[in-house]
Design a protein around this motif. Structure first.
Motif, short mmCIF file in Angstrom:
data_model
loop_
_atom_site.label_atom_id
_atom_site.label_comp_id
_atom_site.label_asym_id
_atom_site.label_seq_id
_atom_site.Cartn_x
_atom_site.Cartn_y
_atom_site.Cartn_z
N LYS A 182 9.30 33.17 100.28
CA LYS A 182 9.54 34.33 99.42
C LYS A 182 10.86 34.19 98.66
CE LYS A 182 6.40 37.57 101.38
NZ LYS A 182 6.25 37.38 102.84
N SER A 183 11.62 33.12 98.99
CA SER A 183 12.92 32.99 98.32
C SER A 183 12.75 32.18 97.03
CB SER A 183 13.89 32.27 99.25
OG SER A 183 13.28 31.11 99.75
N LYS A 184 13.45 32.64 96.00
CA LYS A 184 13.40 31.89 94.74
C LYS A 184 14.65 31.01 94.68
CE LYS A 184 11.24 35.65 92.26
NZ LYS A 184 11.43 36.71 91.29
N THR A 185 14.60 29.86 95.32
CA THR A 185 15.77 29.00 95.27
C THR A 185 15.42 27.73 94.49
OG1 THR A 185 15.36 27.52 97.13
CG2 THR A 185 16.18 29.71 97.68
N ARG A 186 16.45 26.93 94.23
CA ARG A 186 16.21 25.69 93.49
C ARG A 186 15.59 24.61 94.38
NH1 ARG A 186 20.39 22.06 94.28
NH2 ARG A 186 21.98 22.86 95.68
N ARG A 187 15.42 24.92 95.67
CA ARG A 187 14.89 23.91 96.59
C ARG A 187 13.51 24.24 97.14
NH1 ARG A 187 20.26 23.29 100.32
NH2 ARG A 187 21.41 21.95 98.91
#
Ligand code: 4AD
Length: 502
Positions: A211-216
């Protein structure tokens, strides 16, 4: 089919007449001479079309062709170092296949949102073209490494009845009225196969409801997982080390030019040699709390703040040029395009600067027992010039199948491999718990439904042996090798929370 030469093969045809097929990458039309850069999928080549050389008719058609129109040309090849690609074709005949109009991706700068929305067309531009070729080589090297070293490929299922890596990131699927999940890992199935073949691997798409919008993080990514019978943690680390070195060497060998075009520092990749650093989780925790980690982030804060000031000034200047009545249209467009790029950099920088104090606090107050967060991994990986294995994490923050360390039962015999220069985790792996009673206790402790894991427990009932393996994420590896800040460019069609178009 008529013989068509690939631009990549022009070196073998100097002085000869060839036929090329492709698309207009760039064109500089003139009254008597037109320079057209042709793109054919294998490379770029400058084509020179002189009105006087042309048989009646086609000069004006070719001259009018817009970016990304498709065409076929025939002409003579000459070597020319100054030309794009090193060769030039003097065109004697040409045929338009399809004239394109108003291709949306122009040589001007575009924001990343726009480019991702036009991913299906953006493929044709240089950067994605380089990155996806490197990805293709990485995938080839992955298969070669395992095939050449005696591993048997085992294809594991994508519909899975139970969690392999924690229940929070499962995608549920209705399977004829029953709830099943998209595979988070093939590992448990591989463990069974390694008891049959000794050394096995699986390689396929993997799904995590991140659910996280990270670059990874992607929700769909590709993972390769080897699994080895009679292996200790150290054995698995040694395999991972050889594996990563082989990938880095191959990419450096085959893609030097692409890496340079992407702005990748080659020395950083040449430094990928054995031995990698090996630190335990407890040592990593000390490093995070220590003075080096704080100094690193404080100097980041200083550097980034200076850069932000420079950007603000530059953007103001560009905006005034873009609006100026006296500047030419060309100068205004150029200023507007640069301003788009710099505004994107500024907003990333502002976010990073805003996060640094929090990251310092997290690192300085890191307590034994917590999982390493993204910012913690970045710090550890930036404090090393070669990849770092972080081993022996606290048991409670890791998956149920990891082997308890018999000399310190608070920790498990696992590892994450962190790529250097802040790229963070690219591999996760472990020795597996081979003891039936300990494994069952972990399954119960995690409240996992024992019935779903009966087949897995069988592996500990019948000839259980020490074994282990790891999983490498293809996209994070490609991001690291290409020096890309964000994982979204490393997979043809990225899937992230809220993003699945096209
Ligand atoms: O550390 P992970 O979760 O390990 C496993 O799945 C084990 N079953 C592997 C094994 O031991 N056979 O994931 C392994 C790697 C990570 O290091 C990362 O490179 C990648 O998979 N990965 C992701 N990549 C992109 N987006 C995500 N959401 C990812 N989650 C994991």
């Amino acid at each position: 089919m008529e013989t068509v030469t690939a631009i990549r093969q022009l070196c073998d045809h100097v002085g000869q007449t060839v036929r090329l097929r492709g698309w207009v990458y760039h064109s500089r039309p003139g009254g008597k001479i037109t320079f057209l850069v042709l793109r054919d999928g294998t490379g770029l080549c400058q084509c020179v079309i002189e009105k006087n050389d042309a048989s009646a008719g086609f000069y004006d058609d070719i001259k009018r062709l817009a970016q990304e129109s498709s065409l076929e040309v025939t002409g003579t090849v000459s070597a020319d170092e100054r030309s794009t690609g090193g060769f030039e074709v003097r065109v004697s005949d040409a045929r338009v296949i399809h004239p394109a109009r108003d291709y949306p991706i122009t040589p001007k700068a575009h924001g990343i949102e726009f480019l991702m929305k036009h991913r299906h067309l953006w493929f044709r531009s240089k950067r994605p073209w380089h990155v996806l070729r490197i990805r293709s080589t990485v995938v080839d090297q992955i298969r070669r490494f395992f095939n050449d070293n005696g591993y048997v490929l085992i294809d594991t299922p994508i519909f899975a009845p139970a969690a392999g890596e924690g229940s929070q990131t499962l995608f549920k699927v209705d399977y004829f009225g029953e709830e099943v999940y998209l595979a988070q890992t093939g590992q448990l199935y591989l463990e069974a196969a390694c008891m049959a073949h000794g050394k096995v691997y699986c390689f396929g798409p993997t799904f995590r409801a991140e659910k996280s919008k990270t670059r990874r993080h992607l929700t769909e990514f590709w993972m390769v997982e080897p699994e080895i019978a009679f292996a200790s943690l150290d054995d698995v680390l040694n395999v991972a080390e050889d594996f990563i070195c082989s990938i880095a060497e191959r990419v450096l060998r085959d893609h030097r030019d692409e890496l340079v075009e992407l702005g990748r520092n080659l020395e950083d990749l040449q430094a990928i040699k054995k031995p990698f650093y090996r630190v335990t989780y407890s040592q990593a925790a000390e490093l995070l709390r220590g003075p080096k980690s704080k100094a690193l982030l404080e100097s980041d804060l200083k550097e980034k703040s200076i850069r932000l000031g420079e950007l603000d000034q530059r953007i103001t200047d560009l905006e005034s040029t873009a609006k100026s009545g006296s500047a030419s249209q060309w100068a205004k467009d150029k200023a507007a395009a640069e301003a788009i790029e710099l505004r994107e950099e500024r907003s990333e920088l502002q976010e990073q600067i805003g996060n640094i104090p929090h990251h310092i606090e997290l690192a300085q107050n890191f307590e034994w027992g917590g999982d390493l967060g993204g910012s913690d991994e970045t710090i550890i990986s930036r404090l090393h010039d070669r990849p770092v294995f972080v081993t022996h994490y606290p048991k409670h923050c890791k998956a149920f199948y990891m082997r308890e360390d018999r000399s310190d039962e608070r920790v498990v015999e696992n590892f994450d491999l962190l790529a250097p220069q802040g790229f963070g985790e690219i591999i996760g792996g472990s020795a597996r718990e081979e003891d039936y009673d300990r494994l069952l206790a972990r399954i119960n402790h995690e409240h996992l439904p024992q019935a779903d894991y009966e087949w897995y427990l069988d592996l500990r009932r019948y000839g259980s042996v020490p074994h282990g393996g790891f999983g490498l994420g293809v996209e994070r590896t490609v991001a690291w090798l290409c020096g890309l800040k964000h994982i979204r460019e490393t997979i043809p069609y990225p899937r992230m929370m809220g993003k699945f178009y096209p």
